[in-house]
Design an enzyme around this catalytic site. Structure first.
Site, PDB file in Angstrom:
ATOM      1  N   CYS A  39      50.463  80.671  45.547  1.00 14.74           N
ATOM      2  CA  CYS A  39      50.464  81.792  45.076  1.00 14.74           C
ATOM      3  C   CYS A  39      50.137  82.875  46.092  1.00 14.74           C
ATOM      4  CB  CYS A  39      50.482  81.522  43.832  1.00 14.74           C
ATOM      5  SG  CYS A  39      50.677  79.864  43.078  1.00 14.74           S
TER       6      CYS A  39
ATOM      7  N   LYS B 233      50.956  65.848  61.425  1.00 13.09           N
ATOM      8  CA  LYS B 233      52.335  66.429  61.657  1.00 13.09           C
ATOM      9  C   LYS B 233      53.880  65.901  61.490  1.00 13.09           C
ATOM     10  CE  LYS B 233      50.541  69.434  61.858  1.00 13.09           C
ATOM     11  NZ  LYS B 233      49.185  69.921  61.970  1.00 13.09           N
TER      12      LYS B 233
ATOM     13  N   TRP C 197      54.249  79.510  43.994  1.00 14.54           N
ATOM     14  CA  TRP C 197      53.682  78.168  44.196  1.00 14.54           C
ATOM     15  C   TRP C 197      54.071  77.425  43.214  1.00 14.54           C
ATOM     16  CZ3 TRP C 197      51.238  73.356  45.366  1.00 14.54           C
ATOM     17  CH2 TRP C 197      51.916  72.984  45.773  1.00 14.54           C
TER      18      TRP C 197
ATOM     19  N   LYS D 299      50.307  76.953  52.347  1.00 17.87           N
ATOM     20  CA  LYS D 299      49.856  77.427  53.445  1.00 17.87           C
ATOM     21  C   LYS D 299      47.576  77.194  53.633  1.00 17.87           C
ATOM     22  CE  LYS D 299      48.457  78.295  58.377  1.00 17.87           C
ATOM     23  NZ  LYS D 299      48.363  77.273  59.123  1.00 17.87           N
TER      24      LYS D 299
ATOM     25  N   ARG E 201      52.727  81.598  53.291  1.00 15.57           N
ATOM     26  CA  ARG E 201      51.969  80.682  52.542  1.00 15.57           C
ATOM     27  C   ARG E 201      52.639  80.007  51.772  1.00 15.57           C
ATOM     28  NH1 ARG E 201      46.771  82.501  51.787  1.00 15.57           N
ATOM     29  NH2 ARG E 201      46.514  82.279  49.866  1.00 15.57           N
TER      30      ARG E 201
ATOM     31  N   HIS F 139      44.412  43.637  62.093  1.00 19.18           N
ATOM     32  CA  HIS F 139      43.714  43.556  61.094  1.00 19.18           C
ATOM     33  C   HIS F 139      44.836  44.275  59.460  1.00 19.18           C
ATOM     34  CE1 HIS F 139      39.678  42.439  62.160  1.00 19.18           C
ATOM     35  NE2 HIS F 139      40.156  43.252  62.771  1.00 19.18           N
TER      36      HIS F 139
ATOM     37  N   ASN G 130      46.399  83.455  40.371  1.00 21.79           N
ATOM     38  CA  ASN G 130      46.434  82.574  40.837  1.00 21.79           C
ATOM     39  C   ASN G 130      44.911  81.866  41.039  1.00 21.79           C
ATOM     40  OD1 ASN G 130      48.282  83.254  42.507  1.00 21.79           O
ATOM     41  ND2 ASN G 130      47.168  84.138  44.927  1.00 21.79           N
ATOM     42  N   GLY G 131      46.038  80.294  40.716  1.00 20.16           N
ATOM     43  CA  GLY G 131      45.104  79.496  40.152  1.00 20.16           C
ATOM     44  C   GLY G 131      45.251  78.549  39.170  1.00 20.16           C
TER      45      GLY G 131
ATOM     46  N   GLU H 265      54.480  66.487  58.063  1.00 23.45           N
ATOM     47  CA  GLU H 265      54.341  67.301  57.190  1.00 23.45           C
ATOM     48  C   GLU H 265      56.122  67.560  57.785  1.00 23.45           C
ATOM     49  OE1 GLU H 265      50.244  70.077  57.235  1.00 23.45           O
ATOM     50  OE2 GLU H 265      50.851  68.861  59.002  1.00 23.45           O
TER      51      GLU H 265
ATOM     52  N   GLU I  11      46.135  63.158  63.555  1.00 23.65           N
ATOM     53  CA  GLU I  11      46.520  64.128  63.584  1.00 23.65           C
ATOM     54  C   GLU I  11      48.326  64.307  63.586  1.00 23.65           C
ATOM     55  OE1 GLU I  11      46.153  66.666  61.853  1.00 23.65           O
ATOM     56  OE2 GLU I  11      47.433  68.537  63.271  1.00 23.65           O
TER      57      GLU I  11
HETATM   58  C1  F6R Z   1      48.084  70.671  58.231  1.00 27.33           C
HETATM   59  C2  F6R Z   1      47.590  71.550  56.903  1.00 27.33           C
HETATM   60  C3  F6R Z   1      46.058  71.361  55.818  1.00 27.33           C
HETATM   61  C4  F6R Z   1      45.283  72.263  56.424  1.00 27.33           C
HETATM   62  C5  F6R Z   1      44.609  71.824  54.925  1.00 27.33           C
HETATM   63  C6  F6R Z   1      43.022  72.698  55.148  1.00 27.33           C
HETATM   64  O1  F6R Z   1      49.209  71.229  58.865  1.00 27.33           O
HETATM   65  O2  F6R Z   1      47.718  72.871  57.748  1.00 27.33           O
HETATM   66  O3  F6R Z   1      46.528  69.546  56.349  1.00 27.33           O
HETATM   67  O4  F6R Z   1      44.795  71.681  57.427  1.00 27.33           O
HETATM   68  O5  F6R Z   1      45.265  72.129  53.863  1.00 27.33           O
HETATM   69  O6  F6R Z   1      43.332  73.693  55.613  1.00 27.33           O
HETATM   70  P1  F6R Z   1      42.135  74.637  55.703  1.00 27.33           P
HETATM   71  O7  F6R Z   1      41.781  74.376  57.432  1.00 27.33           O
HETATM   72  O8  F6R Z   1      42.283  75.856  55.747  1.00 27.33           O
HETATM   73  O9  F6R Z   1      40.844  74.259  54.963  1.00 27.33           O
END
Ligand code: F6R
Length: 609
Positions: free
Chosen positions: A2, A486, A75, A604, A27, A505, A101-102, A489, A482
């Site tokens: 949000c 990626k 959101w 985001k 975001r 294992h 927000n929250g 996501e 990672e």
């Molecule tokens: C993955 C991604 C999320 C952030 C996570 C932490 O591509 O963007 O997994 O890495 O939400 O966010 P930050 O780094 O902003 O604390």
């Protein structure tokens, strides 16, 4: 997640608030809305599901203007995306408006009590209780500010709130607990937002609200009362330092691709002024104030979430190997509830792109009174984490707009390399080699990016599969995790990252001709070991794509696909592999026709727990 934007000034603030909401689009959101006070204080509220353009088109048809406007991008957390669930929310008499927000954890209890008192509710949200609670206390006290205070006192959870009302004469209230709010002082107006990127275009003079602050804003002044200390004060004005680089698409089709192509420059920016090329030493100004404390550190705990957590794992390998200090990497969401002994010789490092991740902030708050050193590796300047840590190092990666983190991940690793060397701080042969390699890295990444068409072809070949395994050892292990994240996501394909040594294992049971493995084989002492994992997978008919820098006929004959990355040092080669994997996920997502910048269900910056 949000987003909040508010305006109070002499002119009509509707367009400014809409522009601000658009700035927050990256975001992630599913609906938006604004409320204001028109001529003779007539309140209005408009909300739309979907893109902000829908709201904008709706507003174009209205003849309204307002010099006090609050806006929100939502959101969904409580209730599906719908007009009713979107903010701003209002009380039964429709004269108190709130954007939030929250999360209000006890909203069901409050709602029940308000229903007993005769209030009705139109939404499924937690937020709707707030304007009604204020309404209830206002009717009791006839004092609006007092009513807000009483309402806030009843809320359990987190909030950043903007509260406007036609009962007030051109005043706006702001409140913060665990969710960011910043107010900017422009020439003729005050702009408020949950993210400073909205404010930068208007002014650099800002004030950040702290937890428990309740601010009263009129035309051009703010008065703050902290509801914990009960002190009232003028805002502390800070000058916003901007690390916002050119954030338009610059000819790229999407932000994710643009940001991957930003990586060479990101590495240069992360190291600029921090490497003394002559003496081959690392200088990190952000750590100067705590350097004597750092010398006595015996243990490091890295807390982070998601991609930043995997960068933290990189940090574990780097710091233990280079600086010889034991490191634990803990998911922030686990750390905050975990009971463990922490001594004063421990340093807690929070890694976060946004600096606003609720879990990471909660992890830092947990150790607030432990007397431990708290450091931040943060990208967004002035963000909450950068302000609640004792010291830290900024990533200087510029704005990252695509939801999937790419360039920020690489800059976090570069900063961790520099911190590892700063902890050790000896002009050894190893330090020289690593710093030299860091200097060479941007050119090597450019070499890799120049092969984007080859990477696209390989990715398209793999986009038909429904499951993937990513394996690697050493620095390639967090890289594998990672890479899998990626892909999940941006393509919604099931992918798992594993330490290659774990194959036997359990995970090898999944392998068949429909389950491809992406094997990351660094050109190091573990090369042969990972190669034998690949042989085991091939023996079970699993398709294999290998990423390596070692030219070896044996692999070439064994695997289905092979991509060579430029050779780099053991500490930095996985960064090249990570860039390949970012492109791999990107091209698969594009091949599947998905929205790569805004994947479904993701935001985001995760500002709620
Ligand atoms: C993955 C991604 C999320 C952030 C996570 C932490 O591509 O963007 O997994 O890495 O939400 O966010 P930050 O780094 O902003 O604390």
């Amino acid at each position: 997640m949000c987003g909040i934007v508010g305006y109070i000034g002499k002119d009509n603030g509707i367009d400014l608030v809409l522009e601000g909401l658009k700035e927050l689009e990256y975001r992630g959101y599913d609906s938006s809305g604004i409320a204001g006070l028109g001529k003779s204080q007539d309140p209005f509220v408009f909300k739309e599901v979907g893109r902000i353009n829908n709201l904008e088109n709706k507003l174009k048809k209205q003849e309204i203007s307002s010099n006090l406007v609050i806006g929100h991008t939502r959101w969904a957390t409580h209730g599906k995306p719908s007009k009713n669930n979107s903010h701003p929310h209002y009380n039964n008499s429709k004269n108190i408006f709130v954007v939030h927000n929250g999360i209000i954890e006890n909203y069901l209890d409050i709602k029940k009590e308000l229903i007993q008192k005769g209030y009705t509710f139109y939404s499924e949200t937690d937020t709707e209780v707030i304007p009604n609670l204020i309404d209830y206390y206002f009717k009791e006290t006839k004092d609006f500010k007092k009513a807000i205070k009483m309402a806030l006192n009843d809320l359990r959870g987190t909030y950043a709130l903007l509260i406007s009302s036609s009962l007030l004469d051109n005043r706006l209230f702001l409140a913060r607990l665990g969710s960011p709010l910043v107010a900017g002082f422009a020439k003729d107006y005050i702009i408020i937002a949950s993210d400073q990127s909205v404010i930068l275009k208007h002014t650099k003079k800002v004030t950040y609200l702290e937890d428990f602050d309740l601010a009263e804003v009129s035309n051009n002044k703010i008065k703050i009362e902290n509801l914990k200390t009960l002190k009232t004060f003028d805002p502390k004005i800070e000058i916003l330092e901007s690390n916002l680089t050119e954030d338009s698409l610059n000819g790229f089709p999407d932000y994710m691709l643009k940001e991957i192509f930003d990586i060479p420059e990101t590495i240069r920016l992360a190291s600029r002024g921090r490497i003394d090329s002559k003496k081959r030493l690392v200088k990190l100004g952000g750590l100067d104030s705590v350097i004597s404390q750092l010398e006595h550190i015996e243990r490091i705990i890295i807390v982070a979430c998601g991609t930043s957590y995997y960068a933290g794992m990189f940090g574990e390998y780097l710091i233990e190997e280079l600086a010889d200090i034991p490191v634990e990497v803990v998911l922030a969401s686990e750390f905050k509830y975990k009971k463990e002994p922490i001594s004063r010789s421990t340093c807690v490092i929070a890694v976060s792109q946004s600096g606003e991740t609720a879990d990471t902030i909660a992890a830092l708050n947990k150790v607030k009174d432990f007397g431990v050193l708290k450091l931040g590796i943060v990208n967004v300047i002035g963000s909450t984490i950068s302000r609640i840590t004792d010291a830290g190092v900024y990533c200087h990666a510029g704005t990252e707009k695509a939801v999937a983190s790419t360039k920020a991940f690489v800059s976090q690793i570069v900063i961790l390399v520099l911190i590892s060397l700063r902890l050790k701080n000896v002009s050894s042969k190893q330090t020289k080699e690593i710093l030299k390699e860091l200097e060479n890295l941007p050119a090597k990444i450019e070499e890799l990016l120049a092969k984007k068409e080859d990477i696209k072809k390989i990715s398209q070949k793999y986009s038909k599969y429904k499951d993937f395994l990513f394996i690697g050892r050493g620095y390639d292990y967090p890289t594998a995790l990672e890479g899998a994240l990626k892909l999940k996501e941006v393509s919604y394909i099931h992918a798992e990252g594993y330490a290659a040594g774990e194959m036997k294992h359990g995970p090898i049971a999944m392998i068949d001709s429909n389950f491809p493995t992406v094997a990351l084989i660094g050109d190091d002492s573990l090369y042969e070991k990972t190669l034998s994992n690949v042989e085991e997978i091939k023996a079970r008919k699993g398709p294999v794509l290998v990423i390596t820098s070692r030219v070896d006929k044996k692999i070439k004959d064994l695997v289905d696909d092979l991509f060579y990355i430029p050779r780099s040092s053991n500490y930095t080669e996985s960064i090249l592999t990570a860039v390949f994997l970012q492109l791999f996920a990107y091209y698969i997502s594009k091949d599947l026709g998905l929205n790569v910048d805004r994947p479904r269900n993701l935001a985001k910056s995760v500002t709620v727990e």
